[in-house]
Design an enzyme around this catalytic site. Structure first.
Site, PDB file in Angstrom:
ATOM      1  NE  ARG A   7      -3.722   1.859   2.779  1.00 48.61           N
ATOM      2  CZ  ARG A   7      -3.718   2.984   3.479  1.00 48.61           C
ATOM      3  NH1 ARG A   7      -2.631   3.355   4.155  1.00 48.61           N
ATOM      4  NH2 ARG A   7      -4.785   3.758   3.506  1.00 48.61           N
TER       5      ARG A   7
ATOM      6  CE  LYS B 275      -9.362   3.999   3.991  1.00 48.67           C
ATOM      7  NZ  LYS B 275     -10.491   3.131   3.667  1.00 48.67           N
TER       8      LYS B 275
ATOM      9  CB  SER C  43     -11.700  -1.085   0.372  1.00 48.97           C
ATOM     10  OG  SER C  43     -10.371  -1.351   0.623  1.00 48.97           O
TER      11      SER C  43
HETATM   12  N1  3NM Z   1      -8.398   0.279   5.278  1.00 49.13           N
HETATM   13  P1  3NM Z   1      -4.259  -0.629  10.966  1.00 49.13           P
HETATM   14  S1  3NM Z   1      -8.808   0.520   7.759  1.00 49.13           S
HETATM   15  C1  3NM Z   1      -5.965   0.562   5.029  1.00 49.13           C
HETATM   16  O1  3NM Z   1     -11.624   0.228   6.727  1.00 49.13           O
HETATM   17  C2  3NM Z   1      -7.176   0.495   5.835  1.00 49.13           C
HETATM   18  O2  3NM Z   1     -11.029  -0.300   4.720  1.00 49.13           O
HETATM   19  C3  3NM Z   1      -9.366   0.269   6.182  1.00 49.13           C
HETATM   20  O3  3NM Z   1      -4.424  -0.148   9.473  1.00 49.13           O
HETATM   21  C4  3NM Z   1     -10.785   0.056   5.854  1.00 49.13           C
HETATM   22  O4  3NM Z   1      -4.132  -2.114  10.946  1.00 49.13           O
HETATM   23  C5  3NM Z   1      -7.224   0.649   7.208  1.00 49.13           C
HETATM   24  O5  3NM Z   1      -2.958   0.018  11.383  1.00 49.13           O
HETATM   25  C6  3NM Z   1      -6.060   0.876   8.113  1.00 49.13           C
HETATM   26  O6  3NM Z   1      -5.429  -0.132  11.742  1.00 49.13           O
HETATM   27  C7  3NM Z   1      -5.577  -0.401   8.732  1.00 49.13           C
END
Ligand code: 3NM
Length: 238
Positions: free
Chosen positions: A68, A166, A137
């Site tokens: 990413r 995010k 997503s």
């Molecule tokens: N997408 P972490 S939450 C890249 O809800 C991403 O689709 C999300 O990072 C979604 O594991 C997110 O550090 C961030 O919380 C995930």
């Protein structure tokens, strides 16, 4: 004439999609921890450090990797993707590129992961072909059902918990949201958002096929140890 053996409704996947830890490599997150920049230094992303995580991850049992990279520079994304792709594939893993169909195709990735604002699924499929993975997503039941109807191979669903990784995350869906989607959608679900080792059991119990993390590994004091703990917890749970 009808075929003697029509494909079952749950015909085998075009490309195997392993269950388990879905490790998202994001140089912006790794950059903060692995090489804290001097306060007045321009933010340089430490690509080598991120690449160096791939072999230990494979050795630990991680099979799914996503790169990413929020950059407008396709060449920069390509350079890192090519390195990570070669390492992941050599180690028998599956490599998915976030957002960019062109970068995914150029490096020969196993698939692409698209957000709601990226290329439409049907157009991405035309470019990627039938044998590559496309993940979408999704952040609510409607998007999840649409992704399935549109021919996605898996969905990301989240944020399950609050996340600071995010920018501008969608509203938290929680475990109840995950259970609701699991009940209506047959595709593998990659749960994402604020997940740590202590959450694995309930996230899997709520229907996740994979557990996606960024900061739980990349911002951990010891990323190798964090990966090993996550993989073990998932294996013990599944
Ligand atoms: N997408 P972490 S939450 C890249 O809800 C991403 O689709 C999300 O990072 C979604 O594991 C997110 O550090 C961030 O919380 C995930």
């Amino acid at each position: 004439m009808r075929p003697l053996h029509p494909p079952a409704p749950d015909a085998p996947r075009r490309v195997p999609f392993p269950a388990g830890l879905y490790l998202i490599l994001d140089p912006a997150v790794a950059g903060f921890r692995l090489h804290p920049p001097a306060p007045d230094a321009p933010r340089r992303v430490p690509f080598p450090a991120l690449v160096e995580l791939v072999k230990p991850a494979l050795a630990t049992g991680v099979r799914l990797f996503q790169l990413r990279m929020k950059t407008p520079h396709a060449g920069e994304f390509y350079d890192l993707a090519a390195q990570v792709c070669a390492l992941v594939r050599a180690g028998g893993g599956t490599f998915i590129v976030n957002d960019r169909v062109d970068v995914a195709q150029a490096v020969g990735a196993d698939g692409v992961h698209l957000g709601q604002e990226d290329l439409p699924l049907a157009d991405a499929r035309k470019i990627m072909g039938p044998d590559k993975l496309i993940g979408i997503s999704t952040h609510n039941l409607k998007q999840a059902v649409e992704a399935e109807g549109g021919g996605a191979d898996y969905i990301g669903f989240g944020p399950i918990f609050p996340t600071s990784t995010k920018e501008h995350p969608d509203p938290v869906v929680g475990l109840a949201g995950l259970r609701e989607v699991r009940a209506k959608v047959r595709l593998p679900i990659v749960a994402i958002g604020g997940i740590t080792t202590k959450d694995v059991r309930e996230v899997v119990a709520a229907g996740a096929h994979c557990v996606a993390v960024i900061s739980a590994v990349l911002a951990a004091p010891d990323p190798g140890k964090a990966m090993a703990e996550l993989v073990k917890e998932i294996e013990d749970t599944v």
